[in-house]
Write an enzyme that holds these catalytic residues in place. Structure first.
Site, short mmCIF file in Angstrom:
data_model
loop_
_atom_site.label_atom_id
_atom_site.label_comp_id
_atom_site.label_asym_id
_atom_site.label_seq_id
_atom_site.Cartn_x
_atom_site.Cartn_y
_atom_site.Cartn_z
N HIS A 152 8.30 12.31 20.58
CA HIS A 152 9.10 13.61 20.75
C HIS A 152 9.67 13.58 19.36
O HIS A 152 10.58 12.99 18.98
CB HIS A 152 10.11 13.08 21.63
CG HIS A 152 10.78 14.48 21.99
ND1 HIS A 152 12.01 14.64 23.11
CD2 HIS A 152 10.97 15.68 21.26
CE1 HIS A 152 12.19 15.91 23.09
NE2 HIS A 152 11.76 16.42 21.90
N LYS B 231 12.91 19.04 17.47
CA LYS B 231 13.15 20.59 17.33
C LYS B 231 11.53 20.98 17.21
O LYS B 231 11.14 22.25 16.56
CB LYS B 231 13.76 21.26 16.32
CG LYS B 231 15.22 20.49 16.00
CD LYS B 231 15.94 20.73 17.29
CE LYS B 231 16.14 21.99 17.85
NZ LYS B 231 16.78 22.04 19.14
N HIS C 287 14.50 9.11 19.51
CA HIS C 287 13.40 9.86 19.00
C HIS C 287 12.56 8.96 18.08
O HIS C 287 12.21 8.96 16.89
CB HIS C 287 13.93 11.24 17.99
CG HIS C 287 14.22 12.27 18.81
ND1 HIS C 287 13.37 13.08 19.27
CD2 HIS C 287 15.51 12.76 19.18
CE1 HIS C 287 13.95 14.17 19.85
NE2 HIS C 287 15.39 13.96 19.71
#
Length: 480
Positions: free
Chosen positions: A103, A106, A160
């Site tokens: 992931h 944004k 992340h």
């Protein structure tokens, strides 16, 4: 007086309905799902803030071409091998295989991650409860997970986590949590997936996110077994966060991880000494990272693009042989697109993200080529199926041995005739009486017995199928 009472009653009913909806469906996703469904049925084309036509309300057209019209003018720039373009993995959800979602901030990964846990047709759907961030995604008949993502296992390898972190963390972590029942059996298969986005809009979206107080300070950035020191990865702000920062300040920080974030998160950082940038020049370092990111992207089981939601859905379904319940939709009106950015500022953002720009152009080319190949394969399979059906129907219609003439009772009539397909569906055909068989059509054996004559099929049989996939128009989930 009566009108005022009626107005107050309507307002009260509306407020009551809103309260009930919030109680029954507290998440914003559910609300947006219904709103999107109503929008899709309205029949009007939605226009994004950047002047692009969304695919809502384009019923009756090819949803993948109508999404953006890009394929009409798409000219491939890169040469890829057959294995690069034909992505089809043998994913066994009942076995030991695991999908790992990388992931990137944004890129629309939150929405895609929710699709994975809430929107796939599964024998055993993920269990998601209101108010809980994570869902339980077990295999059929087992208490084992098939999905490693934010919404299933959480940030188990760090907030992340990038390619370098995930590839070193996920196998050991999965083996620790769910030890293999037979150690001698080869290790489970891990299928890595991700979503990419246009670098300029992704950068602006991250700036807006940071401006509102996001930091991602909890990210570990582990590489070669350790996190970077403060000297290797300085901070862009002195306080707890960088809230309220201007776009100029955001661009001026030389240590900003938003710069070329997609390349960094997809590359093997150990190739350049992790976060120690003294080993080579900056251009040499980024050139190595870019090639590594391209190589890893090609080898991934799947990647999608934020700008092509329908194609992303289509390729995922084709790759993993899994189907989504509700369709993806393209919503161009994001926070980033609402920012007024001067052309010179956009140019500077592109310069700051020049390696991401190169990666995205490469990824976009590969993505669209994969889509074209998948569609061609689908059409070829549909054509082969039609040919098989034609041979079957021809054999059925020609199974009656014809004599010198055509008995009237055997002539096809002008009335609709019902023919059953292999799938069990009834199709209506209008067959015109054929002419009496000519000498060329009729062949007799030595004993005078007539053999089968070829029957001319109706014209509709050879028509190209225009809708090989359903036009997903109902129950649209809005982009966030």
């Amino acid at each position: 007086m009566e009108e005022n009472r009626l107005y107050i009653a309507l307002v009260m009913v509306l407020l009551f309905a809103v309260i009930v909806l919030q109680y029954v469906c507290p998440s914003s996703d559910c609300q947006l799902l219904h709103l999107g469904s109503l929008s899709s049925r309205s029949g009007g084309n939605a226009i994004g803030s950047r002047g692009e036509v969304n695919d809502i309300g384009l019923s009756g057209k090819d949803p993948y071409v109508a999404e953006d019209g890009v394929l009409a003018r798409f000219v491939p720039r890169f040469n890829f091998t057959t294995s690069d373009l034909s992505r089809l993995v043998d994913f066994h959800i009942k076995g030991d295989d695991v999908i790992v979602f990388l992931h990137i901030q944004k890129t629309g990964g939150t929405t895609f991650g929710r699709h994975l846990v809430r929107n796939i047709k599964l024998e055993r759907p993920c269990e998601c409860h209101a108010g809980q961030k994570k869902c339980t995604c077990y295999r059929p008949g087992k208490r084992e997970t098939w999905l490693f993502s934010r919404f299933s296992t959480g940030w188990s390898c760090g907030l992340h986590a990038d390619w370098t972190e995930l590839t070193s963390c996920v196998p050991s972590l999965m083996n620790m949590r769910e030890p293999p029942k037979k150690p001698t059996v080869p290790s489970r298969n891990y299928y890595y997936i991700t979503i990419l986005r246009d670098p300029v809009w992704r950068y602006l979206s991250e700036w807006r996110h940071v401006q509102r107080g996001a930091t991602w300070k909890a990210s570990l950035h582990v590489c070669d077994g350790r996190s970077p020191t403060l000297a290797e990865l300085p901070s862009c702000y002195p306080g707890d966060d960088w809230s309220g920062c201007s776009l100029k300040d955001f661009m001026d920080c030389p240590y900003n991880l938003a710069n070329n974030r997609q390349v960094r998160m997809l590359a093997d950082l150990s190739l350049v000494g992790c976060y120690n940038d003294s080993a080579m020049s900056e251009d040499e370092r980024w050139a190595v990272l870019l090639e590594s990111a391209k190589r890893n992207l090609r080898g991934m089981a799947f990647f999608g693009l934020t700008e092509y939601q329908r194609k992303t859905q289509y390729l995922f379904e084709k790759t993993f042989r899994l189907a989504f319940i509700a369709p993806f939709t393209q919503l161009n009106g994001t926070r980033a697109s609402s920012v007024e950015v001067a052309p010179e500022t956009q140019q500077r953002i592109r310069q700051l993200n020049q390696w991401d720009v190169e990666l995205y152009e490469y990824a976009r080319d590969l993505f669209l080529q994969r889509f074209q190949v998948a569609r061609q394969q689908e059409r070829r399979q549909a054509r082969e199926k039609r040919q098989q059906e034609r041979r079957r129907l021809r054999g059925r219609l020609g199974s009656t041995r014809l004599g010198i003439g055509w008995p009237v009772a055997m002539w096809p009539s002008d009335k609709p005739q019902w023919t059953e397909t292999q799938a069990g569906e009834a199709i209506t055909t209008h067959l015109r009486p054929p002419p009496p068989p000519s000498p060329e059509m009729k062949h007799e054996r030595e004993g005078g017995e007539a053999v089968e004559a070829e029957v001319q099929l109706p014209e509709w049989w050879d028509l190209e199928e225009n809708s090989t996939m359903e036009d997903y128009m109902d129950n649209v989930e809005q982009w966030r």
